[in-house]
Design a protein around this motif. Structure first.
Motif, PDB file in Angstrom:
ATOM      1  N   GLY A   1       0.817  -1.205   0.000  1.00  0.00           N
ATOM      2  CA  GLY A   1       0.000   0.000   0.000  1.00  0.00           C
ATOM      3  C   GLY A   1       0.849   1.253   0.000  1.00  0.00           C
ATOM      4  O   GLY A   1       0.527   2.244  -0.678  1.00  0.00           O
ATOM      5  N   ALA A   2       1.949   1.225   0.738  1.00  0.00           N
ATOM      6  CA  ALA A   2       2.848   2.380   0.770  1.00  0.00           C
ATOM      7  C   ALA A   2       3.505   2.624  -0.583  1.00  0.00           C
ATOM      8  O   ALA A   2       3.738   3.777  -0.977  1.00  0.00           O
ATOM      9  N   ILE A   3       3.807   1.542  -1.321  1.00  0.00           N
ATOM     10  CA  ILE A   3       4.402   1.696  -2.655  1.00  0.00           C
ATOM     11  C   ILE A   3       3.419   2.432  -3.571  1.00  0.00           C
ATOM     12  O   ILE A   3       3.793   3.359  -4.304  1.00  0.00           O
ATOM     13  N   ALA A   4       2.152   2.020  -3.534  1.00  0.00           N
ATOM     14  CA  ALA A   4       1.136   2.693  -4.337  1.00  0.00           C
ATOM     15  C   ALA A   4       0.939   4.138  -3.886  1.00  0.00           C
ATOM     16  O   ALA A   4       0.854   5.061  -4.709  1.00  0.00           O
ATOM     17  N   TYR A   5       0.883   4.348  -2.592  1.00  0.00           N
ATOM     18  CA  TYR A   5       0.703   5.682  -2.021  1.00  0.00           C
ATOM     19  C   TYR A   5       1.849   6.595  -2.458  1.00  0.00           C
ATOM     20  O   TYR A   5       1.655   7.761  -2.846  1.00  0.00           O
ATOM     21  N   ASN A   6       3.075   6.080  -2.423  1.00  0.00           N
ATOM     22  CA  ASN A   6       4.247   6.853  -2.811  1.00  0.00           C
ATOM     23  C   ASN A   6       4.158   7.299  -4.268  1.00  0.00           C
ATOM     24  O   ASN A   6       4.512   8.433  -4.613  1.00  0.00           O
ATOM     25  N   ALA A   7       3.683   6.391  -5.127  1.00  0.00           N
ATOM     26  CA  ALA A   7       3.552   6.729  -6.545  1.00  0.00           C
ATOM     27  C   ALA A   7       2.528   7.836  -6.761  1.00  0.00           C
ATOM     28  O   ALA A   7       2.726   8.736  -7.587  1.00  0.00           O
ATOM     29  N   VAL A   8       1.433   7.782  -6.018  1.00  0.00           N
ATOM     30  CA  VAL A   8       0.404   8.819  -6.144  1.00  0.00           C
ATOM     31  C   VAL A   8       0.933  10.167  -5.647  1.00  0.00           C
ATOM     32  O   VAL A   8       0.712  11.214  -6.263  1.00  0.00           O
TER      33      VAL A   8
END
Length: 348
Positions: free
Chosen positions: A143-150
């Motif tokens: 989830g943090a990987i996706a959040y970071n991309a956003v």
């Protein structure tokens, strides 16, 4: 004895038994309940394509060096999405503010092993939020990987965003971009994942194999192109199509783990002529412009809070819950039949 999943060579997996580690000062012992498999990073070690297998990362120079391998087989205890119960706290660490206590369920990173011995400072604040299903804790890192991309994409309300790749991280990215107020177009080669993307907030879906993606994105935006594209599959042709899909001066976030030479990526085409901004997102750090407020730790905690509040559904993304004794089967599934799986979790 503890059980550890390890790669003994390319596409060779075993569950080894090792003596139980002592508990050093300043550490916690955690009994693992769930450990999620990364279908990106882990498969690079499983397949033998990870750059660390042939080169060494010079952390001071921030360069890869040829001539020596940074890791070698057996690669033991990979994994970065664990949930477990605290068994012991070293006496010198007991009482630290925010430190989980024996019996608490926690999330963190200690790899695919039945017990983790983890420095106490890494577990402060890692007790699962109240009411959160334990299995959901295995999504803190992805989830943090996706959040970071956003965050790297700097999404604004009303913008058009194309998300390339609708695996687990891509679906979460789609949902987070939609929560940010974007109109999301989800792109993938699997129709089943595109149907799931609709449930996760995608307004439009495109099949990378059968649709002219860049042309369709531009048509849907009045010829302008997307404001932002996030490429999270790690495929060079997908990154190239993302660069083709954005507006003049648009942004592309490259968040996949790309392997080998960039076959299919032509930077002399739309990237050059449309002056596209290409940004790298990698979970080793947050976007530099946000580093005064955000950290990777905050990304993980905030994502789990969103899950606990019902803003993001993650447990339905678990397609397979596999006993650790059958770990080899889990990797064969992800490697050979990716269309049949989303998030695969090992159960201890």
């Amino acid at each position: 004895m503890e059980r550890v999943v390890q790669f003994t060579g390319p596409r060779q997996v075993e569950v080894a038994e090792q003596p139980r580690a002592d508990l050093p000062a300043g550490h916690l012992r955690i009994r693992t309940r769930y450990s999620g498999i990364s279908a990106g990073t882990e498969l690079t070690a499983y397949r033998g394509t990870n750059p660390y297998l042939t080169r060494t990362w010079d952390a001071e120079a921030r360069l890869f060096r040829d001539g020596a391998a940074g890791m070698e087989y057996p690669v033991a205890g990979w994994g970065y999405s664990e949930v477990g119960e605290v068994l012991e706290v070293a006496p010198d660490a007991a009482g630290a503010p925010g430190l989980p206590q024996p019996g608490d369920l926690v999330w963190g990173i200690w790899g695919h092993r039945s017990e983790g011995v983890v420095p106490a400072e890494r577990m402060i604040g890692h007790t699962l939020p109240a009411g959160l299903e334990p299995l959901a804790g295995a999504f803190a890192r992805v989830g943090a990987i996706a959040y970071n991309a956003v965050l790297a994409g700097d999404v604004h309300v009303g913008e058009d965003v194309a998300v390339f790749g609708q695996g687990v991280i891509g679906l979460i990215t789609t949902r987070l971009a939609q929560l940010n107020g974007a109109r999301v177009t989800a792109v993938d080669a699997l129709d089943g994942r595109l149907k799931t993307a609709e449930r996760y907030g995608a307004r439009h879906t495109l099949n990378a194999r059968t649709d002219d993606v860049a042309e369709r994105v531009r048509a849907a935006t009045g010829g302008l192109g997307a404001d932002l594209a996030i490429e999270i599959s790690g495929a060079y042709p997908a990154l190239h199509e993302a660069l083709r899909s954005v507006a003049v001066g648009g942004r592309v976030v490259a968040s996949g783990f790309y392997q080998g030479d960039g076959i299919g990526l032509r930077l002399g085409d739309e990237f050059h002529h449309n002056r596209v901004q290409l940004v790298c997102s990698q979970i080793g750090g947050v976007p530099p412009q946000l580093a005064h407020r955000w950290t990777v730790e905050r990304l993980q905690r905030t994502f789990l809070r969103l899950v606990a509040e019902g803003q993001v559904d993650v447990t339905s993304l678990v397609s397979h819950l596999i006993p650790v004794a059958d770990a080899a089967d889990a990797y064969v599934l992800l490697d050979e039949r990716p269309a049949d799986a989303l998030q695969v979790v090992l159960e201890f």
